[in-house]
Every structure is written in C-alpha cells, then in structure tokens.
Design a protein around this motif. Structure first.
Motif, PDB file in Angstrom:
ATOM      1  N   UNK A  16       0.807  -1.213   0.000  1.00  0.00           N
ATOM      2  CA  UNK A  16       0.000   0.000   0.000  1.00  0.00           C
ATOM      3  C   UNK A  16       0.840   1.262   0.000  1.00  0.00           C
ATOM      4  N   UNK A  17       1.964   1.248   0.722  1.00  0.00           N
ATOM      5  CA  UNK A  17       2.861   2.415   0.729  1.00  0.00           C
ATOM      6  C   UNK A  17       3.422   2.677  -0.661  1.00  0.00           C
ATOM      7  N   UNK A  18       3.840   1.615  -1.344  1.00  0.00           N
ATOM      8  CA  UNK A  18       4.289   1.772  -2.731  1.00  0.00           C
ATOM      9  C   UNK A  18       3.158   2.324  -3.594  1.00  0.00           C
ATOM     10  N   UNK A  19       1.928   1.916  -3.278  1.00  0.00           N
ATOM     11  CA  UNK A  19       0.785   2.365  -4.058  1.00  0.00           C
ATOM     12  C   UNK A  19       0.526   3.856  -3.917  1.00  0.00           C
ATOM     13  N   UNK A  20       0.379   4.357  -2.680  1.00  0.00           N
ATOM     14  CA  UNK A  20       0.019   5.772  -2.550  1.00  0.00           C
ATOM     15  C   UNK A  20       1.192   6.720  -2.804  1.00  0.00           C
ATOM     16  N   UNK A  21       2.412   6.176  -2.905  1.00  0.00           N
ATOM     17  CA  UNK A  21       3.545   7.018  -3.311  1.00  0.00           C
ATOM     18  C   UNK A  21       3.803   6.945  -4.817  1.00  0.00           C
ATOM     19  N   UNK A  22       2.916   6.306  -5.553  1.00  0.00           N
ATOM     20  CA  UNK A  22       2.988   6.191  -7.024  1.00  0.00           C
ATOM     21  C   UNK A  22       4.362   5.656  -7.438  1.00  0.00           C
ATOM     22  N   UNK A  35       2.274   3.382 -13.211  1.00  0.00           N
ATOM     23  CA  UNK A  35       1.613   3.492 -14.516  1.00  0.00           C
ATOM     24  C   UNK A  35       1.030   4.880 -14.736  1.00  0.00           C
ATOM     25  N   UNK A  36       0.692   5.571 -13.642  1.00  0.00           N
ATOM     26  CA  UNK A  36       0.172   6.943 -13.764  1.00  0.00           C
ATOM     27  C   UNK A  36       1.214   7.894 -14.324  1.00  0.00           C
ATOM     28  N   UNK A  37       2.500   7.497 -14.267  1.00  0.00           N
ATOM     29  CA  UNK A  37       3.592   8.321 -14.789  1.00  0.00           C
ATOM     30  C   UNK A  37       4.227   7.655 -16.009  1.00  0.00           C
ATOM     31  N   UNK A  38       3.491   6.773 -16.677  1.00  0.00           N
ATOM     32  CA  UNK A  38       4.053   5.954 -17.733  1.00  0.00           C
ATOM     33  C   UNK A  38       4.583   6.727 -18.926  1.00  0.00           C
ATOM     34  N   UNK A  39       5.676   6.221 -19.495  1.00  0.00           N
ATOM     35  CA  UNK A  39       6.257   6.848 -20.686  1.00  0.00           C
ATOM     36  C   UNK A  39       5.346   6.691 -21.897  1.00  0.00           C
ATOM     37  N   UNK A  40       4.447   5.686 -21.859  1.00  0.00           N
ATOM     38  CA  UNK A  40       3.536   5.498 -22.981  1.00  0.00           C
ATOM     39  C   UNK A  40       2.473   6.585 -23.057  1.00  0.00           C
ATOM     40  N   UNK A  41       2.330   7.362 -21.965  1.00  0.00           N
ATOM     41  CA  UNK A  41       1.418   8.515 -21.984  1.00  0.00           C
ATOM     42  C   UNK A  41       2.205   9.798 -21.685  1.00  0.00           C
ATOM     43  N   UNK A  42       3.454   9.828 -22.154  1.00  0.00           N
ATOM     44  CA  UNK A  42       4.314  11.015 -22.057  1.00  0.00           C
ATOM     45  C   UNK A  42       4.498  11.500 -20.628  1.00  0.00           C
ATOM     46  N   UNK A  43       4.447  10.592 -19.673  1.00  0.00           N
ATOM     47  CA  UNK A  43       4.624  10.990 -18.281  1.00  0.00           C
ATOM     48  C   UNK A  43       3.343  11.083 -17.493  1.00  0.00           C
ATOM     49  N   UNK A  44       2.196  10.937 -18.148  1.00  0.00           N
ATOM     50  CA  UNK A  44       0.933  10.935 -17.425  1.00  0.00           C
ATOM     51  C   UNK A  44       0.695  12.200 -16.638  1.00  0.00           C
ATOM     52  N   UNK A  45       0.567  12.075 -15.308  1.00  0.00           N
ATOM     53  CA  UNK A  45       0.239  13.233 -14.482  1.00  0.00           C
ATOM     54  C   UNK A  45       1.358  14.275 -14.438  1.00  0.00           C
ATOM     55  N   UNK A  46       2.572  13.915 -14.830  1.00  0.00           N
ATOM     56  CA  UNK A  46       3.665  14.901 -14.851  1.00  0.00           C
ATOM     57  C   UNK A  46       3.970  15.375 -16.275  1.00  0.00           C
ATOM     58  N   UNK A  47       3.132  15.006 -17.240  1.00  0.00           N
ATOM     59  CA  UNK A  47       3.412  15.354 -18.637  1.00  0.00           C
ATOM     60  C   UNK A  47       3.514  16.858 -18.843  1.00  0.00           C
TER      61      UNK A  47
END
Length: 303
Positions: free
Chosen positions: A182-188, A194-206
């Motif tokens: 769970x700690x790994x989960x809420x720290x992304x 996957x929320x920061x995936x390179x396949x979506x150009x960084x996702x939430x940090x794009x």
C-alpha cells in the motif's frame, strides 16, 4: 510539542533526501555509471529550479496547484502522528484512522495533478492511479486494522508500546507485507507508476515543469518516507531498542524500511492497472482479512 515537531519534520526531510539519493545510486548502477549519490538529486533540483514553469492555456490553475503541491503536505500530515520514541507532533487516539484518511486524500491529489492540467495525457494518468487505488486501498485499510486489534487501540504510540518482546511484523507478516504494498501504491512508485508511464508522455507529470514538477516528485519520495516511518510503530516496536534513545531507533528502523521500499520499487515491474485491481481484490484483500481473523482469534484466546 516543538521538540516533537522538529523530530518529525527533520526526520521526514532526512528520509526523503535519503530516498532520493539511494534511488539515484541504484539507477546509476543499473546503467553502469559511477555516481557520488548526491550528484544526481542536486543536479535535478538545480535543473528544475532553473526551468521555466509552463502551463496549458486551458489549465485549471487552482486544482493543478493543489494536486502538484499537495503530496508534500500529505506526507507532513502523515508524519505528524508518527511517534518518534515517545514524542508525537499530533497526539491523537485515532492516529491510524488519521493516517488512512490522509492516504485516501492522496487519491484526489494525484488525480487533480492530472485533471487540472486539462491535458489528455495527464487525465489518463490520473484515472490510471484511481484504478490502482481501488486495488490497494481496501487491503491497506485491513492491514492497518491488524495491529490495532492486537493492541486494542488506534493510537500508534499505544500500538508501539504493546509490542513487548515480539514485534507485530513477526506474527503479522501478511499484514506487514500488504501495508508495504500500500505504501508503494500511494507514493505512485514501482509497480504503481503506470500513472507516470512513458507510454502517456509521463501521465500526471506530462505538463508539469519547474518548481511544480520538483514538488510533485519530492512529494512521491516524501510519501514513501512517511509510509516507512509509520510502519515502525505499527509493526516494528516503535522506538524500542538498546543503548540509543527512542527517536534514534525510530529513525534507524524507518531508514531500513525505506531502503527496502526504494530497492523494491526499482526492481518490481510496473503493473497494468486492471491487472493489479484483480490482484488486489482476489489476492491481497483475502490475505489481509485472513490476517485480521488470525489476530482476532489470538487476542480473544489470550483473554
């Protein structure tokens, strides 16, 4: 109160910087490069502080700022209820509930970081995180219940003091493992990146840049450090230990858990959100429930 706050927030800073340094060292070794450890984080900080802050024309600045800056605030709120020895910044009888409440708030913060930019990549990244959160949150919640049942209290300080001679991590290994997931989960982090995936150009940090990007990435390290620190009173006996003062033992144990988490997030593959949702509901949740049942039976048997 002032001493407790200095211990808590000073420890959070030390652990956050340590997580960044260790992550940089592990990355350099995986690439076969030599590094002094601090050089990577220092250069990243300097680069992001010099970088001009950009934003899409149609971004919702308020929501975006809340999402990108909020992760650091969430980590501070988590550490506020962590006992460092006998010192607690925010003494409360429901510290475990407080921690879980802040953890749930991270859902909204990561999602807002993607939604507020009004960018397709950011929105996809935010929704990916929500899907993964549905998989880890309930198992994490029931993992937090196990030490509370054993100690008959929701106060982390009481839970730490109840571990006389035997840490809860020893006879609650499943709850401890689910908590770390769970700690790994809420720290992304790690499998949940996957929320920061390179396949979506960084996702939430794009679309995030400059100081905003620095705070968002620092928030991920800080949340990982806060989760590691909270594991100590719940599963590792708090500040108990020979020779050293309680706060020092709490810090050393937190650093050890944090090192394991940083290593794990670099070694474990990123999971597809739908696959992890299935894993969370079919495997992790039943495991956490069985652990709670075992703990409850032991507590009743002991009378």
């Amino acid at each position: 109160m002032a001493t407790a706050a200095a211990l808590a927030f000073g420890s959070l800073v030390v652990l956050t910087v340590g997580a960044a340094v260790l992550s940089s060292v592990l990355q350099a070794r995986s690439l076969g490069a030599a590094t002094s450890g601090l050089s990577g984080p220092i250069s990243d900080v300097a680069r992001l502080l010099r970088q001009r802050r950009r934003a899409p024309v149609s971004a919702d600045r308020l929501l975006w700022t809340v999402g990108t800056w909020g992760l650091v605030v969430a980590a501070v709120l988590m550490v506020a209820v962590v006992p460092w020895g006998d010192a607690v910044t925010l003494p409360t009888e429901v510290g475990i509930v407080w921690f879980n409440m802040v953890d749930v708030a991270v859902w909204a913060l990561v999602w807002l970081a993607g939604w507020g930019a009004n960018s397709a990549y950011g929105i996809i990244g935010g929704h990916r995180f929500l899907a993964q959160a549905l998989g880890y949150e309930l198992p994490l919640m029931f993992a937090l219940v196990a030490p509370a049942i054993a100690a008959r209290s929701l106060d982390p300080l009481v839970v730490a003091g109840a571990q006389h001679g035997l840490w809860y991590a020893v006879w609650m290994p499943l709850a401890f493992l689910v908590f770390l997931v769970g700690v790994l989960g809420f720290s992304v982090s790690g499998p949940f990146a996957a929320a920061l995936g390179s396949d979506v150009a960084g996702g939430v940090v794009a679309e995030v840049s400059g100081l905003d990007r620095l705070l968002l990435l620092a928030g991920r390290h800080a949340l990982l450090a806060a989760g590691a620190a909270f594991a100590v009173p719940l599963f590792l006996g708090g500040g108990s230990g020979p020779l050293l003062p309680g706060w020092a033992w709490s810090l050393l144990k937190s650093a050890a858990v944090l090192a394991v988490l940083v290593w794990a997030r670099r070694r474990l593959p990123v999971l597809r959100p739908d696959l992890f949702m299935e894993l969370g509901w079919v495997v992790l949740l039943p495991v956490a429930l069985v652990q709670d049942l075992v703990v409850a039976v032991v507590v009743v048997w002991r009378g």
